[in-house]
Motif scaffolding. Structure first.
Motif, short mmCIF file in Angstrom:
data_model
loop_
_atom_site.label_atom_id
_atom_site.label_comp_id
_atom_site.label_asym_id
_atom_site.label_seq_id
_atom_site.Cartn_x
_atom_site.Cartn_y
_atom_site.Cartn_z
N HIS A 159 0.88 -1.17 0.00
CA HIS A 159 0.00 0.00 0.00
C HIS A 159 0.92 1.22 0.00
O HIS A 159 1.44 1.62 1.03
N ALA A 160 1.13 1.76 -1.20
CA ALA A 160 2.21 2.71 -1.41
C ALA A 160 1.97 4.06 -0.75
O ALA A 160 2.90 4.70 -0.24
N ASN A 161 0.72 4.53 -0.77
CA ASN A 161 0.36 5.81 -0.17
C ASN A 161 -1.04 5.69 0.41
O ASN A 161 -1.84 4.87 -0.04
N CYS A 202 -4.95 6.28 1.25
CA CYS A 202 -6.12 6.62 0.44
C CYS A 202 -7.21 7.12 1.38
O CYS A 202 -7.40 6.57 2.48
N LYS A 205 11.25 6.25 -5.29
CA LYS A 205 10.13 5.98 -4.40
C LYS A 205 8.83 5.94 -5.21
O LYS A 205 8.77 6.43 -6.33
N TYR A 206 7.81 5.34 -4.60
CA TYR A 206 6.51 5.32 -5.28
C TYR A 206 6.06 6.74 -5.57
O TYR A 206 6.18 7.63 -4.73
N PRO A 258 3.62 9.76 -5.69
CA PRO A 258 2.61 10.08 -4.67
C PRO A 258 1.18 9.75 -5.09
O PRO A 258 0.30 9.64 -4.24
N GLU A 259 0.93 9.58 -6.39
CA GLU A 259 -0.41 9.21 -6.85
C GLU A 259 -0.68 7.71 -6.71
O GLU A 259 -1.84 7.28 -6.78
N LEU A 281 -1.41 4.29 -5.10
CA LEU A 281 -2.01 3.81 -3.86
C LEU A 281 -1.67 2.36 -3.57
O LEU A 281 -1.51 1.97 -2.41
#
Length: 344
Positions: A275-277, A279, A327-328, A330-331, A333
């Motif tokens: 789960h990169a960012n 939600c 890095k992932y 920011p968009e 998820l």
């Protein structure tokens, strides 16, 4: 004497510990209807008894991710009630279908621990099994979670980090008994694309999008009896926002992937995921997939396809996973790597 349960903290776990999770749950057609109402889920094998029977099954099983969420939800009070974040997954396999009327329960074993450098939290690795009423394992996976410490001064345990395979070997994929795609109806399934039509490294933009509402994600998380505070209690985070359950994003992205992957009927393994960012309600979610690999199976008319499924909030670009710093973006998820079964 207190009778309420504050949940486990990092120092409450020991490697080798086995946890039998409450509460067993019987799943039925109501869960299917709610799942398909919450997500635009349309894969034919999980939608139609007639279609499933034409593919050699006795009827339509319950969605693979519905089974995953039900088992996952059992583990939350014991594993991630005091979690900062659910960090990732590995070595997941669906071992047998879940049918309406089955009763599912879950057991987990702690396989790794590592305190974080800040001394305020640590990472816990668990292997979870979902079992049916006959004590048959229907699902097995590893996940790791960052969990708060109760006492920052509690001594750190000896770090043990499990060695996890990055990919489930195609030879270890389980095709449900009787499943055959030799008489597969592509018209009813929704697309004509076969296993051989997909090329490794191909990127598929799934086009469609769904905006997440506050009420629906809380309904979904309650459906799976997931009690994690970050999903319900607006006072639990400093920003006063409820975090969307990562599984909600997984199911939403999987449902959106129907447009372009309608024939990726069954998920049979979970190679890894992040789960990169975070939600939040109000985010509009889109999805894209990358074909990572293909493998034959011994089942009639069935091939396995390995896919990267990426969910992104509006503004992301299909095919873009990471920023220039590695890095992932920011968009992004969700970054999910899985094997699915598809007609050849």
């Amino acid at each position: 004497m207190t009778k309420t349960n504050p949940g486990r903290f990092f120092e409450d776990y020991t490697v080798g510990q086995t946890i039998r999770h409450a509460v067993p749950r019987t799943v039925a057609e109501g869960e299917r209807a709610l799942y398909h109402a919450l997500y635009p889920a349309r894969h034919a094998l999980y939608s139609s008894d007639d279609f499933a029977i034409s593919c050699g099954l006795d009827g339509s099983p319950l969605d693979d991710l519905l089974a995953f969420h039900t088992v996952f939800g059992k583990t939350v009070p014991d594993v991630s009630l005091n979690a900062v974040a659910n960090l990732g997954y590995a070595q997941g396999r669906w071992l047998r279908p879940v049918w309406p009327g089955d009763t599912l329960r879950a057991e987990s074993q702690v396989i790794g621990l590592r305190q974080n450098s800040n001394g305020q939290s640590g990472v816990v690795w668990v292997r979870t099994q979902g079992l049916n009423q006959s004590d048959e394992v229907v699902l097995d996976y590893v996940r790791w979670v960052m969990v708060r410490k109760r006492d920052a001064d509690a001594p750190a345990p000896e770090p043990i980090v499990p060695d996890l395979a990055s990919v489930v070997d195609p030879a270890d994929l389980i095709v449900p008994e009787g499943l055959s795609f030799t008489d597969y109806d592509f018209d009813l399934a929704g697309e004509s694309h076969r296993w051989g039509d997909y090329a490794v490294s191909e990127v598929i933009d799934h086009v469609d999008a769904v905006t997440i509402e506050e009420a629906e994600h809380m309904l979904a998380t309650r459906l799976w009896q997931n009690t994690a505070k970050v999903h319900f209690d607006a006072t639990h985070r400093p920003d006063g926002r409820r975090l969307i359950y990562g599984g909600h994003v997984i199911s939403l992205a999987r449902a959106l992937s129907f447009n372009g992957l309608a024939n990726a009927q069954m998920i049979v393994a979970l190679n890894g995921g992040a789960h990169a960012n975070p939600c939040f309600a109000g985010d509009t979610v889109r999805a894209w997939s990358e074909v990572l690999d293909r493998a034959p199976t011994s089942a009639p008319g069935i091939g396995a396809i390995r896919l990267r499924l990426v969910a992104m909030r509006d503004g992301g670009t299909a095919g873009t996973l990471r920023s220039a710093d590695g890095k992932y973006s920011p968009e992004v998820l969700l970054d999910l790597d899985y094997w699915a079964l598809m007609p050849v």
